[in-house]
Scaffold this motif. Structure first.
Motif, PDB file in Angstrom:
ATOM      1  N   ILE A  25       5.806 -98.842 -12.305  1.00 56.67           N
ATOM      2  CA  ILE A  25       5.880 -99.288 -10.912  1.00 56.67           C
ATOM      3  C   ILE A  25       5.342 -98.100 -10.213  1.00 56.67           C
ATOM      4  N   GLY A  28       1.555 -97.791 -10.754  1.00 56.18           N
ATOM      5  CA  GLY A  28       0.860 -98.900  -9.874  1.00 56.18           C
ATOM      6  C   GLY A  28       1.041 -98.288  -8.503  1.00 56.18           C
ATOM      7  N   ALA A  46       5.958-105.030  -4.915  1.00 52.72           N
ATOM      8  CA  ALA A  46       6.295-105.002  -6.222  1.00 52.72           C
ATOM      9  C   ALA A  46       7.588-105.857  -6.464  1.00 52.72           C
ATOM     10  N   PRO A  47       7.801-105.769  -8.064  1.00 51.50           N
ATOM     11  CA  PRO A  47       8.835-106.570  -8.530  1.00 51.50           C
ATOM     12  C   PRO A  47      10.149-105.884  -8.518  1.00 51.50           C
ATOM     13  N   ASP A 103      -3.681-101.771 -18.187  1.00 56.38           N
ATOM     14  CA  ASP A 103      -3.250-102.598 -17.373  1.00 56.38           C
ATOM     15  C   ASP A 103      -1.965-102.157 -16.913  1.00 56.38           C
ATOM     16  N   ARG A 106       0.043-102.962 -12.980  1.00 56.10           N
ATOM     17  CA  ARG A 106      -0.522-104.246 -12.254  1.00 56.10           C
ATOM     18  C   ARG A 106       0.122-105.137 -11.458  1.00 56.10           C
ATOM     19  N   GLN A 107       1.473-104.754 -11.677  1.00 57.11           N
ATOM     20  CA  GLN A 107       2.524-105.614 -10.876  1.00 57.11           C
ATOM     21  C   GLN A 107       2.732-105.231  -9.706  1.00 57.11           C
TER      22      GLN A 107
END
Length: 117
Positions: A25, A28, A46-47, A103, A106-107
């Motif tokens: 996170i 990201g 963000a998740p 990657d 990416r979230q």
């Protein structure tokens, strides 16, 4: 709200930066901020819960990766790219390139602007 504390460039440590970047996170968030733009905390998507995102932003700030500015009740964050490049030449570029290749993070994205779908 009390003003955010930021470490001086000379106090930023390699181990602190690497520890802060040990979470996808946070990587990201750094990827989103890599364009050099200042972003409001509310712009991040963000998740995780808002409180968890706030924690991640604090970890990045405490490690010296970002600078936070308060304006009334809103907070804005920017990557300390130039300062990090001066302190650890090539590190930020290497991290961003590896994150892109894997990657990683990416979230984390920016919320779409109102009216744009």
């Amino acid at each position: 709200m009390r003003p955010a504390r930021h470490p001086e460039v000379g106090d930023i440590t390699l181990t602190g930066v690497l520890a802060a970047l040990s979470d996808p996170i946070r990587v990201g968030v750094v990827r989103v901020l890599a364009d050099g733009s200042e972003r409001g905390w509310g712009e991040f998507q963000a998740p995780v819960a808002k409180s968890t995102l706030s924690h991640h932003l604090r970890v990045l700030r405490d490690a010296g990766l970002t600078r936070t500015r308060q304006e009334g009740t809103r907070c804005f964050v920017v990557l300390r790219g130039g300062e990090l490049r001066d302190r650890f030449p090539g590190l930020l570029e290497a991290v961003l390139a590896a994150a892109e290749e894997e990657d990683l993070g990416r979230q984390v994205a920016l919320k779409p602007a109102p009216g744009i779908t």
